[in-house]
Design a protein around this motif. Sequence first.
Motif, mmCIF file in Angstrom:
data_model
loop_
_atom_site.group_PDB
_atom_site.id
_atom_site.type_symbol
_atom_site.label_atom_id
_atom_site.label_comp_id
_atom_site.label_asym_id
_atom_site.label_seq_id
_atom_site.Cartn_x
_atom_site.Cartn_y
_atom_site.Cartn_z
ATOM 1 N N GLU A 154 -69.846 -57.649 -43.701
ATOM 2 C CA GLU A 154 -68.957 -56.499 -43.867
ATOM 3 C C GLU A 154 -67.953 -56.736 -44.993
ATOM 4 O O GLU A 154 -67.527 -55.804 -45.661
ATOM 5 C CB GLU A 154 -68.205 -56.203 -42.560
ATOM 6 N N ARG A 155 -67.581 -57.990 -45.210
ATOM 7 C CA ARG A 155 -66.635 -58.333 -46.274
ATOM 8 C C ARG A 155 -67.341 -58.612 -47.597
ATOM 9 O O ARG A 155 -66.727 -59.058 -48.557
ATOM 10 C CB ARG A 155 -65.804 -59.542 -45.853
ATOM 11 N N TYR A 178 -78.903 -55.924 -46.831
ATOM 12 C CA TYR A 178 -78.165 -56.976 -46.136
ATOM 13 C C TYR A 178 -79.046 -58.206 -45.931
ATOM 14 O O TYR A 178 -80.257 -58.097 -45.732
ATOM 15 C CB TYR A 178 -77.646 -56.450 -44.795
ATOM 16 N N ASN A 210 -72.252 -48.825 -37.488
ATOM 17 C CA ASN A 210 -72.893 -49.749 -36.558
ATOM 18 C C ASN A 210 -72.945 -49.229 -35.127
ATOM 19 O O ASN A 210 -73.484 -49.910 -34.242
ATOM 20 C CB ASN A 210 -72.192 -51.108 -36.589
ATOM 21 N N TYR A 229 -77.867 -55.850 -40.070
ATOM 22 C CA TYR A 229 -76.923 -56.961 -40.093
ATOM 23 C C TYR A 229 -77.502 -58.200 -39.414
ATOM 24 O O TYR A 229 -77.135 -59.328 -39.753
ATOM 25 C CB TYR A 229 -75.626 -56.580 -39.388
ATOM 26 N N TRP A 260 -69.363 -60.153 -39.627
ATOM 27 C CA TRP A 260 -68.060 -59.990 -40.283
ATOM 28 C C TRP A 260 -68.128 -60.377 -41.755
ATOM 29 O O TRP A 260 -67.589 -59.678 -42.610
ATOM 30 C CB TRP A 260 -67.035 -60.836 -39.534
ATOM 31 N N SER A 296 -66.371 -46.126 -49.942
ATOM 32 C CA SER A 296 -67.458 -47.035 -49.641
ATOM 33 C C SER A 296 -68.362 -47.242 -50.845
ATOM 34 O O SER A 296 -68.860 -46.267 -51.431
ATOM 35 C CB SER A 296 -68.288 -46.500 -48.475
ATOM 36 N N TYR A 342 -61.991 -55.327 -44.070
ATOM 37 C CA TYR A 342 -62.100 -55.641 -42.644
ATOM 38 C C TYR A 342 -61.591 -57.052 -42.362
ATOM 39 O O TYR A 342 -62.184 -57.793 -41.571
ATOM 40 C CB TYR A 342 -63.556 -55.488 -42.186
#
Length: 201
Positions: free
Chosen positions: A99-100, A35, A13, A22, A96, A62, A130
Motif C-alpha cells: 500500500e505504501r 502487485y 480491499n 495483495y 501495508w 490515486s 497509509y
Amino acid sequence: MSSHVWYAAYGSNLSPQRFDCYISGGRPEGARRTYTGCRDTAMPTGCREAELPGRVLFGGESSVWGGGIAFYDPSADGPSRATAYRLTAQQFSDVWSQERHLPVGDDVPLDAVVSDGRWTADDGRGDRLYDRVLLAGEIDGEPVVTFTFPTALRPVEQPPSAAYAATIERGLIATHGLSREEAAAYIASLISGRGSAHEDQ
C-alpha cells in the motif's frame, strides 16, 4: 501477541477478489498497477464482514485508480463498513508495504500497535498515504488492525474514480450482502460526508 491479526479493509480491499492481488500478486480489474504479492501467498484463514467505528472518506489522488482513494478517520462519526481478513503478522506487514508502494520485507511492530492503539512510520519511505497503523478492536480474541493517513497529513477530500468505486461496490455485495443499489448508495453517502454503515438500511 497472537501470530495472526484481522486486517479491516474499508476501500477497494473490501473486495476479496481485489485483495487477492495483495496476497498472490497480480493486477486488479480497472487498476494501473501490478502487485508483487506477499512473501507468504497462503490465502487468509478467515474473511468476514466487519465495521469500523469511525468514518471512511475519499481524498488525495490515486496513482493506481485516479480520483480520490479511501481513508479512515477514527475520530469522526461512523460506523463504516469493512471486510476483515485473518492474516499472519507477516502478511499484514507485506500488505501495508505494498500500500505504501514499497517492496515487501519490512515488519510492522504490531506489539506496539496493540499496546498503544496506534503506530506511525517515521522512516521517510513510501508515499506516506497509509503510514499510520491503528488497533480497531478484536475478533475471537485476536487484534483487528487497519491503516490510514498520518494525523498531520489529512488528505483533501475528492470523489473516487468510477473503477475504484465499482471495486468497492463489488466488495460490499460480496461480503456485506448488499444489493448493487444499496452498495452504490453507501458509497454516495461516504462521498457526501453523511456515511454510515447502516445508511438507508
